[in-house]
Write a protein that holds these residues in place. Structure first.
Motif, PDB file in Angstrom:
ATOM      1  N   MET A  39       0.883  -1.159   0.000  1.00 48.04           N
ATOM      2  CA  MET A  39       0.000   0.000   0.000  1.00 48.04           C
ATOM      3  C   MET A  39       0.929   1.219   0.000  1.00 48.04           C
ATOM      4  O   MET A  39       1.786   1.337   0.886  1.00 48.04           O
ATOM      5  N   ILE A  40       0.730   2.076  -0.970  1.00 51.16           N
ATOM      6  CA  ILE A  40       1.640   3.214  -1.110  1.00 51.16           C
ATOM      7  C   ILE A  40       0.831   4.502  -1.043  1.00 51.16           C
ATOM      8  O   ILE A  40      -0.113   4.672  -1.821  1.00 51.16           O
ATOM      9  N   GLU A  41       1.179   5.387  -0.138  1.00 47.00           N
ATOM     10  CA  GLU A  41       0.487   6.677  -0.069  1.00 47.00           C
ATOM     11  C   GLU A  41       1.502   7.778  -0.349  1.00 47.00           C
ATOM     12  O   GLU A  41       2.597   7.779   0.206  1.00 47.00           O
ATOM     13  N   LEU A  42       1.122   8.705  -1.215  1.00 47.83           N
ATOM     14  CA  LEU A  42       1.995   9.815  -1.586  1.00 47.83           C
ATOM     15  C   LEU A  42       1.311  11.103  -1.190  1.00 47.83           C
ATOM     16  O   LEU A  42       0.094  11.236  -1.326  1.00 47.83           O
ATOM     17  N   ASP A  43       2.110  12.083  -0.726  1.00 47.64           N
ATOM     18  CA  ASP A  43       1.514  13.385  -0.465  1.00 47.64           C
ATOM     19  C   ASP A  43       2.345  14.467  -1.137  1.00 47.64           C
ATOM     20  O   ASP A  43       3.467  14.220  -1.570  1.00 47.64           O
ATOM     21  N   GLY A  44       1.761  15.637  -1.260  1.00 48.88           N
ATOM     22  CA  GLY A  44       2.463  16.743  -1.907  1.00 48.88           C
ATOM     23  C   GLY A  44       1.479  17.781  -2.392  1.00 48.88           C
ATOM     24  O   GLY A  44       0.302  17.758  -2.019  1.00 48.88           O
ATOM     25  N   SER A  45       1.975  18.682  -3.237  1.00 48.60           N
ATOM     26  CA  SER A  45       1.097  19.727  -3.745  1.00 48.60           C
ATOM     27  C   SER A  45       0.252  19.179  -4.890  1.00 48.60           C
ATOM     28  O   SER A  45       0.659  18.241  -5.586  1.00 48.60           O
ATOM     29  N   ALA A  46      -0.912  19.733  -5.060  1.00 46.07           N
ATOM     30  CA  ALA A  46      -1.846  19.239  -6.077  1.00 46.07           C
ATOM     31  C   ALA A  46      -1.210  19.267  -7.458  1.00 46.07           C
ATOM     32  O   ALA A  46      -1.399  18.355  -8.262  1.00 46.07           O
ATOM     33  N   ALA A  47      -0.416  20.303  -7.718  1.00 45.48           N
ATOM     34  CA  ALA A  47       0.166  20.435  -9.057  1.00 45.48           C
ATOM     35  C   ALA A  47       1.249  19.394  -9.325  1.00 45.48           C
ATOM     36  O   ALA A  47       1.559  19.105 -10.480  1.00 45.48           O
ATOM     37  N   CYS A  48       1.828  18.851  -8.275  1.00 46.47           N
ATOM     38  CA  CYS A  48       2.965  17.932  -8.450  1.00 46.47           C
ATOM     39  C   CYS A  48       2.623  16.478  -8.205  1.00 46.47           C
ATOM     40  O   CYS A  48       3.438  15.595  -8.473  1.00 46.47           O
ATOM     41  N   ILE A  49       1.452  16.229  -7.665  1.00 44.83           N
ATOM     42  CA  ILE A  49       1.196  14.877  -7.169  1.00 44.83           C
ATOM     43  C   ILE A  49       1.199  13.841  -8.302  1.00 44.83           C
ATOM     44  O   ILE A  49       1.656  12.712  -8.101  1.00 44.83           O
ATOM     45  N   GLU A  50       0.741  14.243  -9.489  1.00 52.30           N
ATOM     46  CA  GLU A  50       0.692  13.261 -10.585  1.00 52.30           C
ATOM     47  C   GLU A  50       2.099  12.836 -10.992  1.00 52.30           C
ATOM     48  O   GLU A  50       2.349  11.667 -11.297  1.00 52.30           O
ATOM     49  N   GLU A  51       2.996  13.807 -10.992  1.00 50.92           N
ATOM     50  CA  GLU A  51       4.393  13.509 -11.295  1.00 50.92           C
ATOM     51  C   GLU A  51       4.970  12.539 -10.252  1.00 50.92           C
ATOM     52  O   GLU A  51       5.683  11.602 -10.593  1.00 50.92           O
ATOM     53  N   SER A  52       4.616  12.765  -8.991  1.00 53.03           N
ATOM     54  CA  SER A  52       5.086  11.875  -7.930  1.00 53.03           C
ATOM     55  C   SER A  52       4.530  10.469  -8.127  1.00 53.03           C
ATOM     56  O   SER A  52       5.240   9.473  -7.965  1.00 53.03           O
ATOM     57  N   VAL A  53       3.259  10.393  -8.473  1.00 53.01           N
ATOM     58  CA  VAL A  53       2.633   9.083  -8.713  1.00 53.01           C
ATOM     59  C   VAL A  53       3.384   8.354  -9.829  1.00 53.01           C
ATOM     60  O   VAL A  53       3.721   7.170  -9.696  1.00 53.01           O
ATOM     61  N   SER A  54       3.688   9.072 -10.922  1.00 53.36           N
ATOM     62  CA  SER A  54       4.395   8.441 -12.039  1.00 53.36           C
ATOM     63  C   SER A  54       5.761   7.931 -11.611  1.00 53.36           C
ATOM     64  O   SER A  54       6.156   6.813 -11.945  1.00 53.36           O
TER      65      SER A  54
END
Lengths: 483, 483
Positions: free
Chosen positions: B300-315
């Motif tokens: 189970m992986i949870e990522l946090d960050g700014s809305a503008a960057c979160i997709e990049e983090s997910v990738s």
């Protein structure tokens, strides 16, 4: 350091360098010492020992012998010898400290760790490196950088300072604002205590709660508890890219408010440095300089992160940096522009050294919200004592390098500087600050720390010292006031 | 806890609950104790004291008196009284620990900190909060959350556990993988030592190197060195948004390789939890479940960050999570989907408790790179001992909750479980791990920690304990093997 060292040596009598109060090492001791040290690992001639008697403070004291550490077994034997003979033993990296912590002011043996300089293991999957204490900070950064990591502590002396020294002082640097200090980036240690016993502290993992936290107790203890023979360091993945900004404000209050605002949002800069009005005036006078007129304070802000997100981070931090007192907010687009922006900040130390080679440089810390008040207090002190004070430092941590520019040949100015320094420390403590953020105590501040710690804590720390070092041989007298 | 407590009470003789080896409190002591405690702050009737004799382990011991702490002055007087009389004193938050660390197995006085529950100050500009020890973790998170911050430690018991307890155990939770443990999120403490002396440790700032690091020495010391009366906590800004992923692998080796790969790139998840094959089989059997066939491990992986960057983090994290053993990588788009993904992980504890109410739950840690080897070793141990073992936990830290599902009424199984546990601990240490990542030692593991720490470290820790608590009254006998 080289400029300063010539000044030191000229002020010292090299013909009779060991004060008569320090007893001679016995022949028996010297014989065993030579055996323990091993071939080519012992210096006893004062001329050879000389360079191991100073650090980057203005202090010097000649050790009676210098041993180059080879391994844990040798260190165990050396500590046992000194313990039984009651001979002071001062461990030392490369002597880049600024507080006299490695100056052997009680004589005895200096143990140089500089030749224990091997990186023993780097395990990228576990984000850790196991190193000997004499590894240079820059050497480690290079080795782990090739694998995509860095070790957060980044003192200015990174090119020449050792990991063992970084741990002994709990060294930091600009990156600490985001990545913490040595304490937050060390998993475990191997050490030899003043009892002459080897032990492992900490863990090889990022969590662990078995037993007391001896790792962090020893980190920052300035060699007074144990000698670090090996360290397991926690690595951090290198960010993909960086951006650099410079924000100029009409006064320190506006800059301090911006620092608070930046630190209260989730994008933490990897550097958040500041210069006060007097620092700006100094570089403006001595270096070509492009800050807007009326600049009362400036911030250098560095951001790191992934290439895809960095613009968003820049926007968020710029928004936080903007307030009514902002005069200019510039960003560097090219490498040249980054270098130009940092030039201002980096011009400070050499410029100040040029103006006042024997300046007093303190590294006090106050809560970020009290920074404005603190700088204002310093301005008042400067006026009342007539001592020129220039301030810059790591604003994100409230860690301020307070520079008192004095002429040490003017006894009146020296006296006023001492008075001023007392008042600076009192102000720091009144503002809930601490007397040192990263330089440590050593000899320089030992007479002041009692004001911060209080008698109960001092007595407890002395007791802890006795647990590790009952004979009181390890860097005795450093870090704490004389009882 | 309520199910379990009925089991405990039925197995204990409430008519004579204090073992005869524990001496009675004298009338003189009781009189002074009543005076010090103050009105409505003392329990002495065994029926009233009962609930202060257990924690969330299976242990119970009746204290002879319970005092509700009111302030530092009262605690100073209480410690002095117990010190002079040699009466054991056990500090306690809300009793959510799992190791018996707050169970007063030597009788004496339990000091409940639960009524010292005020948040004294929140200073957003300095990112800190000053709290009393009885403040609940959830209460703090709510208060600082309203201002845009959180305090990183997030044990499962956050709703009912106290900050003082979190500090005493160095508590962590899923977020530790990104944000660290209590040690990394505490700036300073006020404490009363076993000597009956109050002192302040640490600083109000994020940097400070004056004196030894008593703050981190006391954090995780399980109430054996000092009683925490106030804590200055370092806050972290709340991230703007979160994303949740679930990755399923064919076996634990593929999952472990993914964990290493995820941790070696710069986007560190704020949670990186795992379940092994036997954990998956358990939930699959008892709960509606949608993992793909052949799933041998899940993250189970949870990522946090700014809305503008979160997709990049997910990738970035998805790229690191992908390897030849990946069966499925799902992301949650809605709140419902996030809840569904976490359901699997959260179903584990209740399901296991349902199957084996008296399961043995360990929280060992191994380096991330050794996780595959460790789980494989556990599978072999399960086969050779016939004990069912289910593993899940905080994979990013290598912190694995090893659950031995046993029937405590089967003496043969209990004996095999003890043997199995010995082998588990030996395996952990062989893999450079540690016996506890966040639960601590207390009574449960005290006979094992000698294997990890070694005699030199144990002797040094006992010496340190004597510095803080020469009379040995503070939670004596916890955390370390009997000498």
């Amino acid at each position: 350091m080289s400029q300063a060292s010539s000044a030191w040596s000229s002020s010292l009598n090299t013909n009779n360098p060991i004060p008569p109060s320090i007893p001679e090492l016995s022949n028996g001791f010297r014989r065993v010492l030579a055996h323990i040290a091993g071939d080519g690992r012992l210096l006893t001639d004062p001329a050879d020992c000389w360079a191991y008697g100073y650090d980057n403070s203005r202090r010097h004291a000649l050790p009676q012998a210098v041993v180059f550490a080879s391994d844990e077994e040798q260190i165990l034997q050396l500590v046992s010898l000194c313990r039984d003979a009651g001979v002071p033993l001062t461990a030392r990296g490369r002597g880049t400290g600024t507080t006299g912590a490695t100056v052997p002011d009680r004589g005895g043996v200096v143990l140089s760790l500089e030749r224990m300089d091997r990186i023993l293991q780097i395990i990228p999957e576990d984000r850790l490196a196991i190193v000997q204490p004499g590894v240079l900070n820059a050497q480690l950064q290079q080795a782990v950088g090739d694998l995509g990591f860095f070790w957060p502590p980044d003192p200015t002396s990174a090119a020449t300072c050792t990991i063992g020294g970084n741990l002994a002082y709990n060294s930091a640097g600009p990156r600490a604002v985001k990545y913490g200090t040595a304490r937050e980036s060390t998993l475990g240690l191997r050490v030899v205590t003043g009892r002459g016993e080897a032990l492992r502290t900490g863990v090889m993992t990022t969590k662990g709660v078995v037993g007391y936290d001896l790792t962090r107790l020893i980190i920052g203890s300035e060699g007074t508890l144990a000698i670090i023979t090996e360290a397991t360091l926690k690595l951090t993945p290198l960010p993909e890219t960086k951006r650099t900004l410079r924000a100029t404000y009409k006064d320190i209050h506006a800059a301090a408010a911006a620092v608070s605002a930046i630190m209260a949002q989730p994008i933490i800069p990897c550097a958040l440095e500041f210069m006060d009005a007097s620092a700006i005036a100094t570089v403006r006078h001595y270096a070509e300089f492009d800050l807007p007129d009326g600049a009362g304070a400036a911030l250098m802000i560095e951001l790191d992160g992934s290439a895809a997100c960095i613009e968003e981070s820049v926007s968020a931090v710029c928004a936080a940096a903007r307030n009514a007192g902002l005069l200019e907010l510039r960003r560097a687009e090219s490498k040249e522009e980054i270098a130009a922006l940092w030039k201002t900040r980096k011009a400070l130390s050499p410029t100040l050294r040029h103006i006042a080679p024997k300046k007093i440089n303190e590294d006090v810390v106050v809560p970020v919200s009290r920074m404005g008040e603190f700088i204002e207090g310093l301005e008042q002190l400067s006026q009342s004592t007539g001592i020129r004070i220039v301030n810059f430092g790591h604003a994100g941590n409230g860690n301020i390098h307070v520079n008192l520019l004095i002429d040490p040949d003017d006894p009146d100015e020296v006296a006023r500087a001492a008075e001023c320094l007392d008042a600076v420390f009192a102000l720091v403590l009144r503002l809930d600050g601490t007397l040192s953020g990263e330089h440590g105590v050593g000899i320089e501040k030992r007479d002041f720390v009692g004001q911060e710690l209080g008698p109960t804590a001092l007595a407890l720390m002395a007791d802890i010292k006795r647990c590790f070092d009952p004979a009181g041989i390890l860097n005795a007298g450093k870090g704490f006031p004389s009882p």
